[in-house]
Design an enzyme around this catalytic site. Structure first.
Site, mmCIF file in Angstrom:
data_model
loop_
_atom_site.group_PDB
_atom_site.id
_atom_site.type_symbol
_atom_site.label_atom_id
_atom_site.label_comp_id
_atom_site.label_asym_id
_atom_site.label_seq_id
_atom_site.Cartn_x
_atom_site.Cartn_y
_atom_site.Cartn_z
ATOM 1 N N ARG A 1 0.925 -1.196 -0.207
ATOM 2 C CA ARG A 1 -0.015 -0.348 -0.180
ATOM 3 C C ARG A 1 0.858 0.897 -0.002
ATOM 4 O O ARG A 1 0.478 2.279 0.250
ATOM 5 C CB ARG A 1 -0.942 -0.273 0.977
ATOM 6 C CG ARG A 1 -2.144 -0.880 1.074
ATOM 7 C CD ARG A 1 -2.993 -0.511 0.336
ATOM 8 N NE ARG A 1 -4.340 -1.487 -0.091
ATOM 9 C CZ ARG A 1 -5.210 -1.436 1.156
ATOM 10 N NH1 ARG A 1 -5.378 -1.033 1.881
ATOM 11 N NH2 ARG A 1 -6.740 -2.533 0.533
ATOM 12 N N ARG B 1 -3.285 6.818 1.103
ATOM 13 C CA ARG B 1 -3.398 7.761 1.978
ATOM 14 C C ARG B 1 -2.490 8.641 3.395
ATOM 15 O O ARG B 1 -3.166 9.806 3.360
ATOM 16 C CB ARG B 1 -5.343 7.308 2.446
ATOM 17 C CG ARG B 1 -5.931 6.970 2.010
ATOM 18 C CD ARG B 1 -7.370 7.495 2.308
ATOM 19 N NE ARG B 1 -6.963 5.575 2.857
ATOM 20 C CZ ARG B 1 -7.714 4.200 3.504
ATOM 21 N NH1 ARG B 1 -8.917 4.678 3.743
ATOM 22 N NH2 ARG B 1 -7.505 3.366 3.346
ATOM 23 N N ARG C 1 -6.228 11.899 -5.637
ATOM 24 C CA ARG C 1 -7.372 11.268 -5.899
ATOM 25 C C ARG C 1 -8.988 12.307 -5.422
ATOM 26 O O ARG C 1 -9.790 11.956 -6.182
ATOM 27 C CB ARG C 1 -7.918 10.530 -4.323
ATOM 28 C CG ARG C 1 -9.066 9.353 -3.841
ATOM 29 C CD ARG C 1 -8.544 9.254 -2.355
ATOM 30 N NE ARG C 1 -9.670 7.977 -2.113
ATOM 31 C CZ ARG C 1 -10.766 8.187 -1.597
ATOM 32 N NH1 ARG C 1 -10.643 9.581 -1.556
ATOM 33 N NH2 ARG C 1 -11.472 7.644 -1.088
ATOM 34 N N ASP D 1 -7.263 -2.547 -7.558
ATOM 35 C CA ASP D 1 -7.366 -2.839 -6.615
ATOM 36 C C ASP D 1 -8.545 -4.413 -6.675
ATOM 37 O O ASP D 1 -7.778 -5.281 -7.830
ATOM 38 C CB ASP D 1 -8.474 -1.972 -5.613
ATOM 39 C CG ASP D 1 -9.180 -2.409 -4.462
ATOM 40 O OD1 ASP D 1 -8.269 -1.795 -3.742
ATOM 41 O OD2 ASP D 1 -9.844 -3.808 -4.457
ATOM 42 N N TYR E 1 -15.181 -11.850 -0.077
ATOM 43 C CA TYR E 1 -16.187 -9.924 -0.810
ATOM 44 C C TYR E 1 -17.220 -10.461 -2.094
ATOM 45 O O TYR E 1 -17.978 -10.109 -1.239
ATOM 46 C CB TYR E 1 -15.027 -9.137 -1.333
ATOM 47 C CG TYR E 1 -14.145 -9.105 -0.239
ATOM 48 C CD1 TYR E 1 -14.025 -7.546 0.440
ATOM 49 C CD2 TYR E 1 -12.636 -9.478 -0.521
ATOM 50 C CE1 TYR E 1 -13.317 -7.043 1.485
ATOM 51 C CE2 TYR E 1 -11.473 -8.893 1.086
ATOM 52 C CZ TYR E 1 -12.009 -7.563 2.011
ATOM 53 O OH TYR E 1 -11.268 -7.471 2.728
HETATM 54 O O1 CP3 Z 1 0.198 0.758 -3.374
HETATM 55 C C1 CP3 Z 1 -0.778 -0.314 -3.197
HETATM 56 O O2 CP3 Z 1 -0.135 -1.627 -2.651
HETATM 57 C C2 CP3 Z 1 -1.211 -1.213 -4.816
HETATM 58 C C3 CP3 Z 1 -2.399 -0.781 -4.679
HETATM 59 C C4 CP3 Z 1 -3.474 -1.856 -3.518
HETATM 60 C C5 CP3 Z 1 -4.685 -1.428 -3.308
HETATM 61 N N1 CP3 Z 1 -5.316 -2.390 -2.535
HETATM 62 C C6 CP3 Z 1 -5.527 0.050 -3.008
HETATM 63 C C7 CP3 Z 1 -6.180 0.765 -2.329
HETATM 64 C C8 CP3 Z 1 -3.406 -3.202 -3.220
HETATM 65 C C9 CP3 Z 1 -2.397 -3.809 -3.692
HETATM 66 C C10 CP3 Z 1 -4.663 -3.350 -2.815
HETATM 67 C C11 CP3 Z 1 -5.124 -4.600 -2.151
HETATM 68 C C12 CP3 Z 1 -5.869 -4.950 -1.757
HETATM 69 N N2 CP3 Z 1 -7.144 -4.875 -2.016
HETATM 70 C C13 CP3 Z 1 -6.319 -6.138 -1.050
HETATM 71 C C14 CP3 Z 1 -5.070 -7.589 -0.415
HETATM 72 C C15 CP3 Z 1 -3.842 -6.607 0.701
HETATM 73 C C16 CP3 Z 1 -4.264 -6.464 2.057
HETATM 74 O O3 CP3 Z 1 -4.713 -5.401 2.235
HETATM 75 O O4 CP3 Z 1 -4.593 -7.282 2.861
HETATM 76 C C17 CP3 Z 1 -7.720 -6.104 -0.251
HETATM 77 C C18 CP3 Z 1 -8.211 -6.770 1.160
HETATM 78 C C19 CP3 Z 1 -8.198 -4.818 -0.489
HETATM 79 C C20 CP3 Z 1 -9.233 -4.458 -0.796
HETATM 80 C C21 CP3 Z 1 -9.375 -3.822 -0.103
HETATM 81 N N3 CP3 Z 1 -9.344 -2.621 -1.210
HETATM 82 C C22 CP3 Z 1 -9.936 -3.019 0.950
HETATM 83 C C23 CP3 Z 1 -10.713 -3.326 2.037
HETATM 84 C C24 CP3 Z 1 -10.294 -1.271 1.002
HETATM 85 C C25 CP3 Z 1 -11.019 -0.477 2.407
HETATM 86 C C26 CP3 Z 1 -10.175 -0.556 3.042
HETATM 87 C C27 CP3 Z 1 -8.890 0.519 3.398
HETATM 88 O O5 CP3 Z 1 -7.766 1.078 3.223
HETATM 89 O O6 CP3 Z 1 -9.574 1.525 2.666
HETATM 90 C C28 CP3 Z 1 -9.479 -0.740 0.113
HETATM 91 C C29 CP3 Z 1 -9.545 0.138 -0.493
HETATM 92 C C30 CP3 Z 1 -7.538 0.908 -1.162
HETATM 93 N N4 CP3 Z 1 -7.007 -0.278 -2.007
HETATM 94 C C31 CP3 Z 1 -7.184 2.335 -0.850
HETATM 95 C C32 CP3 Z 1 -6.547 1.601 -1.760
HETATM 96 C C33 CP3 Z 1 -4.944 3.064 -1.904
HETATM 97 C C34 CP3 Z 1 -7.441 2.885 0.104
HETATM 98 C C35 CP3 Z 1 -8.914 3.684 -0.901
HETATM 99 C C36 CP3 Z 1 -9.156 5.214 -0.676
HETATM 100 O O7 CP3 Z 1 -7.976 6.017 -0.943
HETATM 101 O O8 CP3 Z 1 -9.661 5.826 -0.438
#
Ligand code: CP3
Length: 344
Positions: free
Chosen positions: A26, A30, A39, A76, A153
């Site tokens: 990640r 944010r 964003r 994602d 999910y």
């Molecule tokens: O920088 C990176 O790692 C690349 C991008 C990336 C994102 N999500 C962007 C993201 C990657 C590799 C993921 C993987 C992901 N997404 C996983 C597996 C890794 C882990 O964290 O266990 C999972 C379970 C998801 C599903 C997901 N996406 C959830 C549950 C959420 C909400 C929780 C949160 O952190 O807000 C997201 C949103 C998400 N994916 C964000 C980002 C940067 C935040 C969104 C925002 O900007 O509001």
């Protein structure tokens, strides 16, 4: 520089490097003000994922700021279910929501696998832009969710604590559950192969909820799908390394590594580095596992833990990373502290 000479690729090929290569789960997110600005420009998280120029921009931001050894494609894991026809949206401050699949009729409404590329074309375009824009020495990592994690999910329609809804379908209607897992296994292989063909040099499979699988079913629903996906990738791209992340799988990471042919195993924060260095590292490259909380608190504990973690893995192939994603509350200055502790 050729792909095989990049630091991450050397570690993935089994080399012990004097300074471990490093990136963060990640890393585009944010905690970075420049991410929040881009964003906002995109309008929403999903619009950002599907705008190749902006998705490439946020992928590059942490590379510019910190010079990580790898960039991970900004996208994602839930874009794949969306491409298969599920509705997907994000509730501000809460997380993802999807239409649910609870029976054979719901499963039958999904699109055929070959249609996923229509929706996912912008993701491949992001990869192509990154391939041109990244510094020469930086490895480009593509990714997907593992079938079990994505299924949790798709079945529950949101994140759940113990993965109860997915487990109920697994036990209550195994035919539907297995058909969904098979579909996701094939679609994930196609998706990752398309990312590789657009320019991804490594791919990572995130099984964030692997720890919720009962021990006896871990093989069937975590190891075996990963093995099949990697086999399909290697049938067409034998040299592309795959990183596995069976999060919270405990000791089951050992048979996972032996049976899947992963080039590296990412370990979560709960894993004892001394155990992983002794047990896992002789089998594969290890990636991990700093507690992301230390990037909120910083200080001497951060510096000490970075150095102790790296010291455990100094004699074998190793990529420094976190045990899970960096959180929005993390202080960007603490990432500099982490890198100084690691690189000197
Ligand atoms: O920088 C990176 O790692 C690349 C991008 C990336 C994102 N999500 C962007 C993201 C990657 C590799 C993921 C993987 C992901 N997404 C996983 C597996 C890794 C882990 O964290 O266990 C999972 C379970 C998801 C599903 C997901 N996406 C959830 C549950 C959420 C909400 C929780 C949160 O952190 O807000 C997201 C949103 C998400 N994916 C964000 C980002 C940067 C935040 C969104 C925002 O900007 O509001």
């Amino acid at each position: 520089m050729q792909t095989k000479d990049k630091t991450i690729m050397r570690a993935l090929a089994g080399e012990a490097l004097p300074t471990p290569p490093v990136w963060m789960m990640r890393q585009a997110g944010r905690y970075l003000p420049e991410y929040r600005a881009t964003r906002a420009q995109a309008g929403s998280f999903l619009e950002l994922c599907y705008a190749p120029d902006l998705a490439a921009e946020v992928t590059l931001q942490p590379i510019r700021r910190y010079g990580f050894d790898a960039a991970i494609l900004f996208a994602d894991i839930l874009l794949l279910p969306q491409a298969l026809g599920a509705d997907l949206w994000f509730v501000e401050g809460e997380g993802p929501r999807l239409s649910t699949i609870t029976d054979a009729a719901g499963l039958a409404q999904l699109k055929p696998i070959e249609d996923i590329h229509d929706t996912l074309a912008p993701v491949y375009e992001t990869v192509r832009i990154l391939k041109r824009a990244l510094p020469n020495e930086t490895t480009l990592i593509g990714f997907a969710g593992a079938p079990w994690t994505v299924a949790t999910y798709m079945i529950a329609g949101q994140g759940t604590k113990e993965q109860g809804p997915a487990k109920k379908l697994m036990y209550g209607d195994p035919a539907t559950f297995d058909a969904l897992m098979d579909l996701l296994t094939e679609a994930t292989a196609d998706y990752l192969i398309a990312q590789i063909e657009a320019g991804a040099e490594v791919v990572k499979l995130f099984d964030s909820w692997a720890g919720a699988l009962p021990g006896a079913l871990f093989h069937k629903y975590a190891t075996d799908p990963a093995r099949r996906i990697i086999q399909r990738i290697h049938a067409v791209h034998p040299a592309v390394p795959v990183i596995g992340f069976p999060r919270q799988a405990g000791e089951k990471v050992v048979p996972f590594v032996k049976q899947t042919q992963v080039a590296a195993c990412a370990i979560d924060t709960n894993v004892d580095p001394a155990w992983a260095a002794a047990t896992l590292q002789p089998l594969t490259c290890v990636q991990g596992n700093l507690d992301p909380t230390l990037l909120i608190t910083g200080g001497g504990a951060l510096t000490r833990t970075v150095q102790e973690t790296a010291a455990h893995f100094a004699d074998g192939p190793y990529i420094f990373n976190l045990g899970h994603g960096i959180t929005p509350e993390a202080d960007p200055a603490n990432v500099d502290v982490m890198l100084r502790a690691l690189r000197g």
